[in-house]
Each structure stands twice: as C-alpha cells, then as structure tokens.
Write a protein that holds these residues in place. Structure first.
Motif, PDB file in Angstrom:
ATOM      1  N   PRO A 229     -58.169  44.141 -23.165  1.00 45.37           N
ATOM      2  CA  PRO A 229     -57.346  43.810 -21.989  1.00 45.37           C
ATOM      3  C   PRO A 229     -56.316  42.727 -22.262  1.00 45.37           C
ATOM      4  O   PRO A 229     -55.486  42.440 -21.394  1.00 45.37           O
ATOM      5  CB  PRO A 229     -58.384  43.320 -20.974  1.00 45.37           C
ATOM      6  N   GLY A 230     -56.379  42.082 -23.450  1.00 43.62           N
ATOM      7  CA  GLY A 230     -55.409  41.040 -23.797  1.00 43.62           C
ATOM      8  C   GLY A 230     -55.999  39.647 -23.673  1.00 43.62           C
ATOM      9  O   GLY A 230     -56.912  39.400 -22.882  1.00 43.62           O
ATOM     10  N   ARG A 231     -55.452  38.706 -24.455  1.00 48.13           N
ATOM     11  CA  ARG A 231     -56.001  37.366 -24.512  1.00 48.13           C
ATOM     12  C   ARG A 231     -55.905  36.640 -23.170  1.00 48.13           C
ATOM     13  O   ARG A 231     -56.789  35.868 -22.799  1.00 48.13           O
ATOM     14  CB  ARG A 231     -55.308  36.536 -25.584  1.00 48.13           C
ATOM     15  N   ALA A 232     -54.830  36.853 -22.446  1.00 50.55           N
ATOM     16  CA  ALA A 232     -54.657  36.151 -21.173  1.00 50.55           C
ATOM     17  C   ALA A 232     -55.777  36.514 -20.202  1.00 50.55           C
ATOM     18  O   ALA A 232     -56.330  35.652 -19.501  1.00 50.55           O
ATOM     19  CB  ALA A 232     -53.301  36.479 -20.564  1.00 50.55           C
ATOM     20  N   VAL A 233     -56.122  37.820 -20.186  1.00 52.98           N
ATOM     21  CA  VAL A 233     -57.190  38.276 -19.298  1.00 52.98           C
ATOM     22  C   VAL A 233     -58.544  37.741 -19.766  1.00 52.98           C
ATOM     23  O   VAL A 233     -59.335  37.211 -18.982  1.00 52.98           O
ATOM     24  CB  VAL A 233     -57.216  39.816 -19.237  1.00 52.98           C
TER      25      VAL A 233
ATOM     26  N   MET B 182     -51.354  44.437 -14.036  1.00 54.82           N
ATOM     27  CA  MET B 182     -50.773  43.808 -15.211  1.00 54.82           C
ATOM     28  C   MET B 182     -51.650  43.998 -16.447  1.00 54.82           C
ATOM     29  O   MET B 182     -51.257  43.604 -17.547  1.00 54.82           O
ATOM     30  CB  MET B 182     -50.546  42.310 -14.961  1.00 54.82           C
ATOM     31  N   PHE B 183     -52.854  44.599 -16.248  1.00 49.23           N
ATOM     32  CA  PHE B 183     -53.711  44.902 -17.394  1.00 49.23           C
ATOM     33  C   PHE B 183     -53.065  46.038 -18.190  1.00 49.23           C
ATOM     34  O   PHE B 183     -52.279  46.834 -17.647  1.00 49.23           O
ATOM     35  CB  PHE B 183     -55.084  45.383 -16.926  1.00 49.23           C
ATOM     36  N   PRO B 184     -53.389  46.170 -19.457  1.00 51.96           N
ATOM     37  CA  PRO B 184     -52.967  47.360 -20.198  1.00 51.96           C
ATOM     38  C   PRO B 184     -53.433  48.624 -19.463  1.00 51.96           C
ATOM     39  O   PRO B 184     -54.533  48.668 -18.911  1.00 51.96           O
ATOM     40  CB  PRO B 184     -53.662  47.190 -21.546  1.00 51.96           C
ATOM     41  N   GLU B 185     -52.595  49.635 -19.496  1.00 52.08           N
ATOM     42  CA  GLU B 185     -52.892  50.861 -18.739  1.00 52.08           C
ATOM     43  C   GLU B 185     -54.182  51.518 -19.190  1.00 52.08           C
ATOM     44  O   GLU B 185     -54.936  52.070 -18.380  1.00 52.08           O
ATOM     45  CB  GLU B 185     -51.712  51.838 -18.885  1.00 52.08           C
ATOM     46  N   ASN B 186     -54.517  51.441 -20.477  1.00 51.99           N
ATOM     47  CA  ASN B 186     -55.737  52.085 -20.959  1.00 51.99           C
ATOM     48  C   ASN B 186     -56.995  51.310 -20.552  1.00 51.99           C
ATOM     49  O   ASN B 186     -58.108  51.771 -20.751  1.00 51.99           O
ATOM     50  CB  ASN B 186     -55.700  52.276 -22.483  1.00 51.99           C
ATOM     51  N   VAL B 187     -56.827  50.129 -19.979  1.00 42.03           N
ATOM     52  CA  VAL B 187     -57.965  49.383 -19.410  1.00 42.03           C
ATOM     53  C   VAL B 187     -57.998  49.582 -17.901  1.00 42.03           C
ATOM     54  O   VAL B 187     -59.052  49.879 -17.326  1.00 42.03           O
ATOM     55  CB  VAL B 187     -57.869  47.887 -19.759  1.00 42.03           C
TER      56      VAL B 187
ATOM     57  N   HIS C  63     -63.081  51.082 -13.533  1.00 41.04           N
ATOM     58  CA  HIS C  63     -64.214  51.364 -12.638  1.00 41.04           C
ATOM     59  C   HIS C  63     -65.413  51.931 -13.392  1.00 41.04           C
ATOM     60  O   HIS C  63     -66.494  52.065 -12.821  1.00 41.04           O
ATOM     61  CB  HIS C  63     -63.774  52.342 -11.528  1.00 41.04           C
ATOM     62  N   TYR C  64     -65.220  52.280 -14.668  1.00 39.24           N
ATOM     63  CA  TYR C  64     -66.353  52.766 -15.467  1.00 39.24           C
ATOM     64  C   TYR C  64     -67.119  51.622 -16.167  1.00 39.24           C
ATOM     65  O   TYR C  64     -68.148  51.867 -16.799  1.00 39.24           O
ATOM     66  CB  TYR C  64     -65.873  53.769 -16.511  1.00 39.24           C
ATOM     67  N   ILE C  65     -66.602  50.435 -16.072  1.00 42.86           N
ATOM     68  CA  ILE C  65     -67.312  49.295 -16.665  1.00 42.86           C
ATOM     69  C   ILE C  65     -68.430  48.898 -15.703  1.00 42.86           C
ATOM     70  O   ILE C  65     -68.173  48.619 -14.531  1.00 42.86           O
ATOM     71  CB  ILE C  65     -66.359  48.100 -16.891  1.00 42.86           C
TER      72      ILE C  65
END
Length: 904
Positions: A307-311, A326-331, A336-338
């Motif tokens: 999801p990136g360092r900022a997240v 603002m999260f990467p689209e693939n996250v 909702h599956y997490i």
C-alpha cells in the motif's frame, strides 16, 4: 496522690551522658521544638523514589504537622522549587487533641509537575479554585473535569452510563461483571450451570465535591436474575481537574456459599463506539518492560500488494491513513478481502506467563498472537478519532488477570478489565480439608499441638473476606504513541506520591517517633542499618523466588520455613500465610519511616492492601475480626482483633489519604462487640473468666484486644474529633491504670457504652508474651506521649520495666514473679522505653543486653545460601534460622531501641 516528678528529656540527655559516657541517650525527639521553629511551619516534599511523573493524571498525598502549629481552618499553598505556585486542594485527615491539624490530605490536578521538590506551607490567603463542575441530581451525578464529562447513575447496573469528550461519546454502559458457576471446573459435575451476576447499585455517595479532586463512592452487590447476592462491592471513582483519565478503587466482599458459589470471572466492562475505518482501528497491550503489542484491526502490512510507505507508517504509528482512494488501485479494490480481527485477549494465567490471542469474530478460531512472561496490565482500543485505555495495577502480581477487546470490527466494541480471568480455573474458596474429626475443643487443641492450626467447624469460611484492586481508565483524543503508552503505564504501575522526609515526620512526633534517621551516626546504627537492609532484601527475594503472588495472596508473607523440603510451610496448619503475625506490617512501615525508600513503601503498601482486606471478615458472623495465620488466609478459627487492628493501616492512610483504608479502620471502632459472639479465649479459659449475661459488657485482654480497640478509637477520634469516642478511649485507659496490677492484671470486662473496665478483684500479676507484639507497644507509647494520663502512664511504665525483669524484681514489685515468658528480645524495646522515661541508665543497659541476648528472637543472624539442582523445584535462597515472626520483632526492636536510647 502526690504527682510524680518527671525528669525532662533534656535533663536525661545530660545525666545519662555523664553516667554512661553517652552510650544510652535520648531519641532525637528532644530537638522537636527547635526543629519546628526553624522550619516555620513549612515542609519540603519530594517524590517517592525521586521519580517525578512524566505523565500526570492527578495525585493525592498526606502530610503531618506538629502539635499546636497549624490552625484547623488554615489554607495551604504548594510552591515548586522554581518558585511556581501549584494549584492545590486540601482537607483535614486528623487533629491533635488541642484542635490543631495533625494530618492533612492534598491533591493537585492533572498538570505538568516537573520540579524535583516542593514546599507546602500554611496560608491565610483565600483562594478560589476553578476546576471540576458537578451536578448532583436525584438520579444522576454529572462530573465535568474540564474536558471529559462523566454521567453516573444512582441506581441500576451502570456505574458510568456515558463518557463524553468534545461532545462525542467515548465510552458508555460502564458496568461490573461477575461470571458465576455452581461447581468448580475441576469437579466432576454432570452439568455446570453458568450465569452472569450483574453489579446492582444500592447507594451512591458524592464523598468529595471539590474543584481539583472529586470522589464518588458506589456501593452495591452482584446479583442473579432472581436477586440472590453473592458478592458485595464498594467502588470509588476518582476524578481530577484537567485529567484525561479517572481512577477506580474496586473492592469486593464475598457473601456467598463457597461450596456452591464459584466465580469464573470478575471484571469491569465498557462499550466503545468505533468511528474509524477498520484499518485505522488499533489495539494496544503493554507487554514486558517497555514492550508494546500494537496491531490494527485490519492490518495493511505483509500483504502481497504494497500500500506504500505513507500508508504503512501511518498505520504503524496509529495515525489516520490517507483516504482509501489514494491507496494503490491493486490494494484499494481488494481491501475488503483483508480479514478484520475484532477480538483480542491478553491472559495472565500466573505470575510468569501471558499470552495474546486474536480472532476475527465469535464462532471462529483464535490465533496465537504473542507470548511473554509478565504483562504490565494496560490495554487500549480506538483510533485517530479517539481511544480508550484501561489498566489494572499489579496485574501479573495479582493473577489470574485478563484484558479483553471484543467486536472491534463493528460499530460498537466491548472492553473488559478482568480482575479474575474467565480463561482461568474458577475461584475456589473452599476450605482445604474436611476437619479430620475435630468436633470438640480438646481435639482441636490436640491438632493445634502438632500442626499449629487452630481449626473449628464453620470457622474456615471465606464469607465476609474482601479484596481491593486499583484500575485506571484513559479517554484519549487519538491513538497514543508507544512512548506515551509507556508513560501511562508508569503512572498506573507506580502512582506518583509526594512525601515528607522521615526526619521531618520524626520531629513532628507522629507514630510515636519510634524510628531513627541518618542524623543518628553511631557504630550500632550502622550495624543495624546493614542488618535491617539484609532482612528487607531477603524477604523481597522470597516474594519473588517463592512466587507469593496471586489475587488472594499478593502482599502477604509466609510464616515459617521448612528447611527439610527447602520451602516455606505453605501446607502446614498455622505455619503457612503470616496474616500480620507479630506485626510484620509494622516492621515494614517503620522501616519505611527509617529509610524513605520507594521499594519499602511499595512492599508495605501491598501488605496493607492484603492484610486489611483478605485477612479480615468485613461481614458475616465473624465481622470485623481478622483470622490468625493459616494455610488459607481466612481458615483459622482464632478470629481476632490483633489481625484486623487499625494499628496496621494508619501509616498508609495518613501517607496517602486513601479512603478505602479509612473504611477499614472505621470498621474496627465497634469491633469489641464482636467478642460477645466470638470469644478469643473460649477454648483455653473457663467461661466464668469471660462469660457475661450483660450485652453491654465484654471481656477484653489488655494486650492484643485493647491495643487494637485503642488504635481504632485513637484514629477515629483524630479523624472526626468525636467526643464520645475520645471519652471511651480515656475511660479505658484510666481503668487499666486503676487495675490492681495495671497491665499485669491481663484483662477484664469492658462496658461497651463507656469503655470503662471493671476493676479486677485478683491481686495476681500475669503476662502473655503476645500482648505487646501486635501493635500495643506502638499505640501505648503514642497515647503515653499524646495524652500524658498519669494513671495510664504509670501502668504502662510498670509493664515496660518489669516484663523482662528478673523474677526477684517482679516478685518484689508485683507480689509474684511472672514465670517463664517468651519474646524477651522483642520486649527489649519496652525496657528501653522505661529507661528513657525514667532516665535510668541501668535499665538502658539492660535493654541492650536483652536485645543482644536474643531470647525468643534472633541470637545470631543467619547467612543466606543459594540452592539449586535436584533438591529443589527451582533455584532459591534460604537462611538458617530466619522466620517472619522473629524478623519482624527483631526489626521493630532494633529501630525502637535506637530511637529511644541513642544519640541523634
């Protein structure tokens, strides 16, 4: 009668110095007048352990004042060492007989306190304090601390209905929970019935309604749906101005039948609204040392997609993460599956291991999330929009404990601080044996002869015994950092306390002045200091090595050691738990007054909490008496005032202003009445000695019985200035002094209404080795100094001089010798007191001879040795000849004799 001329202490200093080369001199109390004059009515306060609070949510303490110095209506001001004035709230705790203040309680709000020391001094300035706002209606108390608003119903099962901050509900439905079973987990029952006993409120009292500190007392019981109560509770809630937290003192008293009422869980529960996104909801547990368990309900680390360092950094820090868009689209498209883990539990099953588990929701498997040894007892749930922390003080020491967070994935979660963990076996309060046929007094005395256990059917019940726990709760704007959590943890574990120096309290003259300070420089003082420290550290180590921990055990010591098995006699009759025998509590408290050390204070504090609650029956047929030493804390049939005595509680009450300890001492005011039903000497003395048909008369011994009653009456009179209590105390003292043999008359029937004893017709002098070793010495000396009653003082001096005297001296003065008596070493301090008061160097010399001879005590100090290998279960330290009785009496005698006889 011609009034006896009394030699002044100053004169005794000169005469004894000339006669004995300065070897046997007075206590430093002789300098009191000069000391107080120099101080000008001020007192310097320091932090206990020199540990100033980085995290302060408010604090309370007590201070003593010299007789005649501080007017009852005096105000006070607190000045930090940087000359900054600190807001302070003050109230009287005790008065001298002349009406001046003896002890005062003080509180400061939740503001930074960064100074190392402070000066407290009286003032005539009238200061209006702005702070807590309280609305007290017929059904509800509303408390606004200046940022947090609490609503406390006066009935029902909610102790706090809601907690609001900045107009937002942070927690609600605060209630007390008890899980009940009708059989123990280990018993072979076909079906165990379980139910929840809610805490139903019967009474709410606004005990302190003030600007900086307010206290609410809530009383009630845990009841079944049918209304059957098995546990009474007394809960006090403490609120400080500007605090983001509140404190709870939680007391239970067992009222059930231990054969059918088994507690599976006992806790305090709140509901929490959850406003943040699942990945912005956080759970925290304080682990070992500075360790923190920190996870989000929906974790974003370790995923297949980054999801990136900022997240990640925001989530790890407990801050709000960027918006999902603002999260990467693939996250974001698969977030909702997490799995969201809604339930977390930390379980401390014993003093040496804890585990953390989590699961997504009820009905699904738990995952093991972490393990350790000693969790510190703090948990937190919430997120960037607000969080709620809750903690249990002495968590691992008071196992089994448990901290639960449930449904953190839903709109409303539930948190519980479990004082008795439901994940542990049930609380089993049954007596440990079936009586073994001891159905008569002769059989019970035979059993006492071999196991030292004083058994009697029906007396080993836990009905009426209590337990007090301390909790803190935090209402926070966001998720605190790990550093902030550890600061909160420090406040929970080591509540900050301001204290006056032992030297100051010695000069003021409280607690009989029976200790010495560093101003006393002598070879003897140096040697005693080394040995006192050795004994203290030895018992500190015993607590750790033998794991004297647990909900019902923490704070007590064991009585006697079994060198053959290399264990304390935990399973042998009256040799097991000490239960204040021979004044272990007093030894620790006077040693604290000697040293001012934090470690000593904390050990004494734990003992006071334990012995005042667990070892005493607060309700039922034996209330308010304590139980003599036994395998079970409440197991002995000797229910006695010497265990429940207020003498053991006064130190903690006056140093901390703790209201619950005040309750315990007040319970003892009318305790003499209980001896009409439970006669201490019923098994060993003929009924014509103690029997009476008059309900207003009861037989009391002048030693352990009257010493305890005198402590309760003195304390209640000091606290309230109740003249009726004062008159009973004075009448009891005067009538003891008028006995044919004074204290050597041993006991008599006392009028419960007036406090006056019947005058004995016997001319025989007698003594018991136990009379003076359960607080009588300390209380009698304090009364001697405080009141100066000639008849009482003469009788007390006689007892002090002749208990350890030769048979010839006893017979010459008393008419008969006292026979063979025990505990001569412990009684050396009585001889020392007589020496000081009579300015008698011969008696002073005799006192030291008695002390060093060690009869009935410690002749030579044992050496500690470390044992490991296959002879013991775990490595441990033991010492030849060390027992708790002898250690306590040696320590008291050492400190008292030096205080009474040595130069400052």
């Amino acid at each position: 009668m011609k009034k006896q001329t009394k030699i002044s202490r100053r004169t005794f200093v000169k005469t004894s110095s000339a006669a004995a080369g300065g070897a046997y001199l007075l206590s430093s109390l002789s300098t009191q007048a000069d000391f107080i004059k120099a101080k000008g009515g001020e007192v310097q306060l320091n932090w206990l352990g020199d540990a100033k609070p980085i995290h302060n949510q408010g604090l309370t303490w007590g201070v003593s004042w010299p007789k005649g110095k501080i007017k009852r209506n005096s105000g006070f001001e607190l000045i930090a060492d940087d000359n900054q004035e600190v807001p302070i709230q003050s109230w009287p705790l005790a008065f001298w007989p002349d009406g001046t203040l003896k002890w005062t309680g003080h509180a400061v709000p939740a503001i930074p306190l960064l100074a190392d020391n402070f000066t407290l001094k009286p003032t005539t300035r009238v200061k209006k304090l702005e702070g807590i706002k309280i609305e007290d209606s017929e059904s509800l108390i509303t408390i606004d601390t200046g940022g947090v608003i609490y609503k406390l119903p006066k009935s029902g099962n909610q102790i706090i209905s809601s907690i609001l901050k900045a107009g937002k509900t942070m927690a609600s439905n605060g209630r007390l929970i008890l899980l009940h079973q009708d059989a123990a987990d280990e018993d072979s029952a076909s079906a165990i019935q379980r139910s929840i006993f809610q805490g139903e409120i019967s009474k709410v009292t606004l005990e302190q309604n003030a600007a900086l500190r307010s206290v609410v007392k809530i009383e009630g019981s845990h009841q079944s749906e049918a209304g059957r109560a098995i546990v009474n509770f007394v809960v006090r809630l403490y609120f400080y101005h500007k605090a983001d937290a509140f404190k709870m003192i939680h007391t239970i008293v067992f009222e059930g039948d231990e054969k059918q009422d088994f507690i599976k869980g006992l806790g305090v529960r709140f509901d929490l609204p959850m406003h943040d996104e699942l990945h912005d909801r956080h759970v925290r547990f304080a682990g070992e040392e500075e360790g923190i368990f920190a996870e989000a309900v929906r974790g974003l680390t370790g995923l297949r997609r980054d999801p990136g360092r900022a997240v990640i950094e925001a989530q790890l820090a407990g801050r709000k993460t960027p918006p999902i868009e603002m999260f990467p689209e693939n996250v974001s498209r698969n977030i909702h599956y997490i799995p969201a883990f809604g339930d977390y539990t930390l379980f401390q099953g014993d003093s040496d291991s804890f585990s953390i588990r989590k699961r997504t929701a009820e009905g699904h498997s738990w995952l093991n999330a972490g393990k350790g040894k000693r969790a510190r007892g703090l948990a937190l749930a919430g997120g960037p929009s607000g969080s709620f922390g809750f903690g249990i003080r002495n968590f691992w020491q008071s196992y089994p404990g448990q901290l639960d967070i449930k449904n953190a994935h839903l709109d409303q979660s539930e948190v519980t601080a479990w004082l008795w963990a439901p994940n542990s076996p049930t609380m089993d309060l049954r007596f440990y044996h079936d009586g073994m046929g001891q159905d008569t007094y002769p059989k019970q005395l035979d059993a006492l002869d071999i196991t030292y256990e004083d058994y009697e059917p029906g007396f080993g019940t836990a009905k009426g015994v209590g337990r007090t726990s301390e909790l803190n709760f935090w209402v926070l704007d966001a998720t605190p950092s790990h550093e902030e959590l550890n600061e909160m943890m420090q406040y929970l574990t080591e509540p900050p306390l301001l204290t006056a120096s032992p030297d100051y309290m010695l000069q003021v003259g409280v607690f009989g002045g029976l200790w010495y300070t560093d101003r006393l420089q002598s070879d003897r003082a140096e040697a005693f200091d080394k040995q006192l420290l050795w004994y203290f550290e030895f018992y500190q180590k015993q607590v750790e090595e033998h794991r004297w921990f647990g909900f019902w055990d923490f704070g007590d010591f064991m009585h006697t050691y079994d060198r053959d098995r290399h264990v304390w006699r935990y399973d042998v009759g009256g040799f097991a738990w000490d239960n204040s025998e021979l004044s272990t509590d007093l030894w620790l408290w006077y040693y604290y007054l000697r040293t001012g050390q934090k470690e000593v204070f904390r050990l004494a504090e734990a003992m006071t909490r334990h012995t005042g609650e667990v070892d005493v029956h607060h309700s039922g047929p034996f209330a308010p008496l304590g139980s003599r030493h036994n395998v079970m804390h409440w197991g002995c049939s000797a229910k006695q005032l010497r265990i429940s005595t207020a003498a053991n509680r006064r130190f903690y009450y006056y140093l901390t202003a703790d209201e619950r300890t005040g309750d315990l001492m007040r319970e003892q005011v009318n305790a003499a009445e209980s001896l009409l039903k439970v006669v201490p000497i019923r098994k060993v003395a003929p009924k014509d000695t103690w029997g009476t048909d008059d309900p207003n008369q009861v037989y009391l011994g002048f030693g352990t019985d009257w010493g305890a009653i005198a402590a309760a009456w003195l304390t209640e009179w000091e606290r309230t200035e109740d003249k009726s209590i004062r008159d009973k105390l004075l009448a009891s003292m005067r009538s003891i002094g008028n006995q044919p043999k004074g204290f050597f008359s041993m006991g008599s029937r006392m009028n419960l209404k007036t406090g006056e004893f019947e005058i004995s017709k016997s001319q025989k002098a007698s003594a018991s080795h136990l009379s003076a070793v359960f607080g009588l010495t300390e209380i009698a000396i304090e009364l001697y100094e405080l009141l100066g009653m000639e008849t009482f003082n003469k009788a007390w001096l006689q007892y002090c001089q002749y208990y350890n005297a030769s048979p010839e001296e006893q017979e010459k003065v008393l008419g008969n010798s006292l026979g063979k008596l025990n505990l001569a070493q412990g009684h050396a301090r009585l001889t020392a007191f007589a020496a000081r008061e009579k300015a008698d160097t011969r008696l002073a010399k005799r006192a030291w001879e008695e002390f060093y001879e060690g009869s009935g005590g410690i002749k030579s100090h044992g050496q500690a040795k470390f044992i490991s290998g296959n002879k013991v279960l775990t490595p441990r330290t033991e010492a030849e000849g060390v027992s708790t009785n002898a250690t306590a009496q040696w320590g008291l005698a050492a400190m008292h004799c030096l205080a009474l006889l040595e130069r400052k």
